[in-house]
Design a protein around this motif. Structure first.
Motif, PDB file in Angstrom:
ATOM      1  N   ARG A 192       4.086   5.003   2.894  1.00 25.79           N
ATOM      2  CA  ARG A 192       2.947   4.455   3.184  1.00 25.79           C
ATOM      3  C   ARG A 192       2.960   3.985   4.536  1.00 25.79           C
ATOM      4  O   ARG A 192       1.818   4.020   5.295  1.00 25.79           O
ATOM      5  CB  ARG A 192       2.379   3.447   2.359  1.00 25.79           C
ATOM      6  CG  ARG A 192       3.229   2.168   2.123  1.00 25.79           C
ATOM      7  CD  ARG A 192       2.650   1.140   1.263  1.00 25.79           C
ATOM      8  NE  ARG A 192       3.584   0.021   0.924  1.00 25.79           N
ATOM      9  CZ  ARG A 192       3.598  -1.052   1.843  1.00 25.79           C
ATOM     10  NH1 ARG A 192       2.819  -1.144   2.805  1.00 25.79           N
ATOM     11  NH2 ARG A 192       4.345  -2.069   1.630  1.00 25.79           N
ATOM     12  N   LEU A 232      -3.473  -2.192  -3.361  1.00 31.51           N
ATOM     13  CA  LEU A 232      -3.683  -1.196  -4.351  1.00 31.51           C
ATOM     14  C   LEU A 232      -3.686  -1.581  -5.757  1.00 31.51           C
ATOM     15  O   LEU A 232      -2.900  -2.370  -5.960  1.00 31.51           O
ATOM     16  CB  LEU A 232      -2.686  -0.040  -4.116  1.00 31.51           C
ATOM     17  CG  LEU A 232      -2.822   0.595  -2.834  1.00 31.51           C
ATOM     18  CD1 LEU A 232      -1.429   1.345  -2.606  1.00 31.51           C
ATOM     19  CD2 LEU A 232      -4.199   1.581  -2.572  1.00 31.51           C
ATOM     20  N   GLU A 287      -1.878  -0.949  -9.517  1.00 28.99           N
ATOM     21  CA  GLU A 287      -0.561  -1.053  -9.801  1.00 28.99           C
ATOM     22  C   GLU A 287      -0.206   0.425 -10.136  1.00 28.99           C
ATOM     23  O   GLU A 287       0.723   0.852  -9.604  1.00 28.99           O
ATOM     24  CB  GLU A 287      -0.233  -1.780 -11.079  1.00 28.99           C
ATOM     25  CG  GLU A 287       1.298  -2.000 -11.487  1.00 28.99           C
ATOM     26  CD  GLU A 287       2.142  -2.728 -10.497  1.00 28.99           C
ATOM     27  OE1 GLU A 287       3.235  -2.335 -10.192  1.00 28.99           O
ATOM     28  OE2 GLU A 287       1.465  -3.697  -9.682  1.00 28.99           O
ATOM     29  N   THR A 346       3.082   5.910  -3.567  1.00 26.64           N
ATOM     30  CA  THR A 346       2.710   5.504  -2.101  1.00 26.64           C
ATOM     31  C   THR A 346       3.929   4.560  -1.385  1.00 26.64           C
ATOM     32  O   THR A 346       3.791   4.577  -0.340  1.00 26.64           O
ATOM     33  CB  THR A 346       1.380   4.920  -1.839  1.00 26.64           C
ATOM     34  OG1 THR A 346       1.324   3.509  -2.468  1.00 26.64           O
ATOM     35  CG2 THR A 346       0.181   5.705  -2.734  1.00 26.64           C
ATOM     36  N   GLU A 347       4.680   3.819  -2.191  1.00 27.29           N
ATOM     37  CA  GLU A 347       5.702   2.965  -1.730  1.00 27.29           C
ATOM     38  C   GLU A 347       6.560   3.616  -0.357  1.00 27.29           C
ATOM     39  O   GLU A 347       6.603   2.962   0.544  1.00 27.29           O
ATOM     40  CB  GLU A 347       6.366   2.321  -2.516  1.00 27.29           C
ATOM     41  CG  GLU A 347       7.401   1.249  -2.041  1.00 27.29           C
ATOM     42  CD  GLU A 347       8.065   0.512  -3.187  1.00 27.29           C
ATOM     43  OE1 GLU A 347       8.798  -0.570  -2.806  1.00 27.29           O
ATOM     44  OE2 GLU A 347       8.074   1.029  -4.192  1.00 27.29           O
ATOM     45  N   CYS A 372      -1.295  -1.680   1.557  1.00 27.57           N
ATOM     46  CA  CYS A 372      -0.788  -1.901  -0.227  1.00 27.57           C
ATOM     47  C   CYS A 372      -1.789  -2.779  -1.101  1.00 27.57           C
ATOM     48  O   CYS A 372      -1.237  -3.544  -1.671  1.00 27.57           O
ATOM     49  CB  CYS A 372       0.754  -2.422  -0.213  1.00 27.57           C
ATOM     50  SG  CYS A 372       1.667  -2.085  -1.593  1.00 27.57           S
ATOM     51  N   ARG A 405       0.893   1.885  -6.431  1.00 29.33           N
ATOM     52  CA  ARG A 405       2.022   1.306  -5.514  1.00 29.33           C
ATOM     53  C   ARG A 405       3.224   2.034  -5.719  1.00 29.33           C
ATOM     54  O   ARG A 405       3.885   2.291  -4.519  1.00 29.33           O
ATOM     55  CB  ARG A 405       2.226  -0.300  -6.021  1.00 29.33           C
ATOM     56  CG  ARG A 405       0.925  -0.914  -5.608  1.00 29.33           C
ATOM     57  CD  ARG A 405       1.156  -2.536  -6.032  1.00 29.33           C
ATOM     58  NE  ARG A 405       0.029  -3.211  -5.778  1.00 29.33           N
ATOM     59  CZ  ARG A 405      -0.023  -4.642  -6.260  1.00 29.33           C
ATOM     60  NH1 ARG A 405       0.911  -5.396  -6.614  1.00 29.33           N
ATOM     61  NH2 ARG A 405      -1.129  -5.287  -6.066  1.00 29.33           N
TER      62      ARG A 405
END
Length: 408
Positions: free
Chosen positions: A73, A61, A63, A69-70, A59, A66
């Motif tokens: 991931r 990454l 903004e 992919t949250e 994470c 995020r």
């Protein structure tokens, strides 16, 4: 993480880096976002696919990435996905592979994701079938239309798709009920090549009633999707899928479309990519042809009634007969292509934004059209922008061949 064996599909060689590591990174990221993600594509282009996968896992990454992919991931099923594809008799095709249709997908990377979130090159393509994807899309036409097709529409589709396939053209469609299914069957009936592009995982036949049809397509042609195994079809996935149908073909033909037909979305992508959109007219009393008539009337699509008409719009440049004057590549340009070409200088260069201001076309459409004109050998770019090429000094056929090699 699943620790099963990694099959032969994960051991193809690519220049630079560990092939297993790169392939697993591509597959992992494909499942993390499940579909087009311009921000992730930009990250991969910037730092490489292996480093991008590491950044997603940790994470680390920007903004903008995020949120997308949250949810997944921490789900790494890459090895299992590769094994499952082998069991299906399929494979995953990544941008590292020879059969990746880079020049076909080039236009998607030139579009503005701010205008449409799906305007992105797929991360990978999950493929069932033996033929090479890049070779099968060298000469291809998409044939799409209404799910609730009429006898007239089915007959017209059978005639058109069958003739195209018999002439060696690949028929691309979405495997849906109605026109899509008829297009695939017509190609198969004459022993031709056909590609079904799905809005779900490669192991999920959709619609379920087309299970046998999809199996038959995979036996001789290709079943393609950007969604990993196990992914169910969702409404939004169909809209994203339509851009791939348009991108994998030289043009899109719509046979029957109602007022709110999804086929019009495919035509939208086709036009944004600078490729010809075509529509078959129907009876003026038929509700199934209202969408086609509207697209023709509003200039969104050329009217076509037979395979010859389609090849006139989407076909390659033909060798002239002895003693005949060779056709110019500029003879069959679309309206947008003609406008963009006319706005470019023969000496000096112009940036796409200046061309957009001069032509009144949206900037993404200008960028896609410039890519199409470049492939046709009519324009080129340098550090200062885009410019026209001398048509006498440049062979369009040679330019297309060069584009193949440049983007493999």
């Amino acid at each position: 993480m699943y620790r099963g064996r990694v099959g032969a599909a994960a051991r193809r060689s690519v220049p630079g880096g560990d092939v297993d590591q790169r392939r697993l990174a591509w597959v992992y990221l494909s499942r993390v976002v499940e579909g087009p993600c311009a921000a992730l594509s930009a990250l991969i282009e910037s730092v490489g696919v292996v480093e991008a996968a590491r950044a997603v896992r940790e994470c680390a990454l920007p903004e903008v990435l995020r949120g997308p992919t949250e949810l997944r991931r921490e789900v790494d099923m890459a090895e299992r996905d590769l094994v499952q594809m082998e069991r299906l008799g399929g494979r995953v095709v990544t941008p590292d592979d020879e059969e990746w249709p880079a020049w076909r997908l080039l236009g998607l990377g030139q579009l503005d994701p701010g205008q449409d979130a799906d305007a992105a090159v797929p991360l990978v393509l999950w493929v069932r079938g033996r033929p090479s994807l890049s070779e099968c899309t060298d000469r291809a036409v998409a044939v799409v239309g209404a799910r609730c097709s009429t006898g007239y529409g089915n007959h017209a589709t059978g005639e058109i798709a069958g003739e195209l396939a018999a002439r060696g053209w690949t028929v691309v469609s979405g495997a849906a009920f109605g026109i899509d299914g008829m297009a695939h069957r017509a190609a198969l009936a004459v022993g031709g090549m056909t590609i079904a592009v799905l809005a779900c995982g490669p192991d999920r036949p959709y619609p379920v009633q087309h299970d046998h049809l999809l199996a038959e397509i995979a036996d001789t042609g290709l079943v393609v999707t950007e969604y990993p195994p196990g992914t169910s079809a969702r409404k939004h996935y169909f809209l994203a899928r339509n851009r791939l149908i348009a991108a994998l073909a030289d043009g899109v033909v719509v046979v029957e479309a109602g007022v709110r037909s999804g086929a019009r979305n495919t035509v939208k992508w086709c036009r944004r990519l600078g490729r010809p959109a075509m529509a078959v007219p129907g009876p003026i009393t038929s509700a199934a042809s209202v969408g086609c008539h509207r697209m023709i009337r509003e200039g969104e699509a050329f009217i076509v009634t037979r395979a010859e008409d389609i090849l006139d719009e989407a076909g390659p440049l033909r060798l002239s007969l002895p003693g005949a004057v060779p056709p110019s590549p500029e003879d069959n340009l679309s309206r947008d292509e003609a406008l963009v070409l006319a706005a470019l200088p023969r000496t000096g260069s112009r940036l796409p934004r200046a061309v957009a201001a001069d032509t009144g076309l949206p900037l993404p459409a200008v960028r896609a059209t410039l890519s199409a004109l470049e492939i046709a050998g009519l324009v080129a770019c340098d550090g200062d922008g885009w410019y026209r090429l001398n048509s006498h000094a440049t062979s369009a056929t040679a330019a297309i061949a060069a584009a193949h090699e440049r983007h493999r």
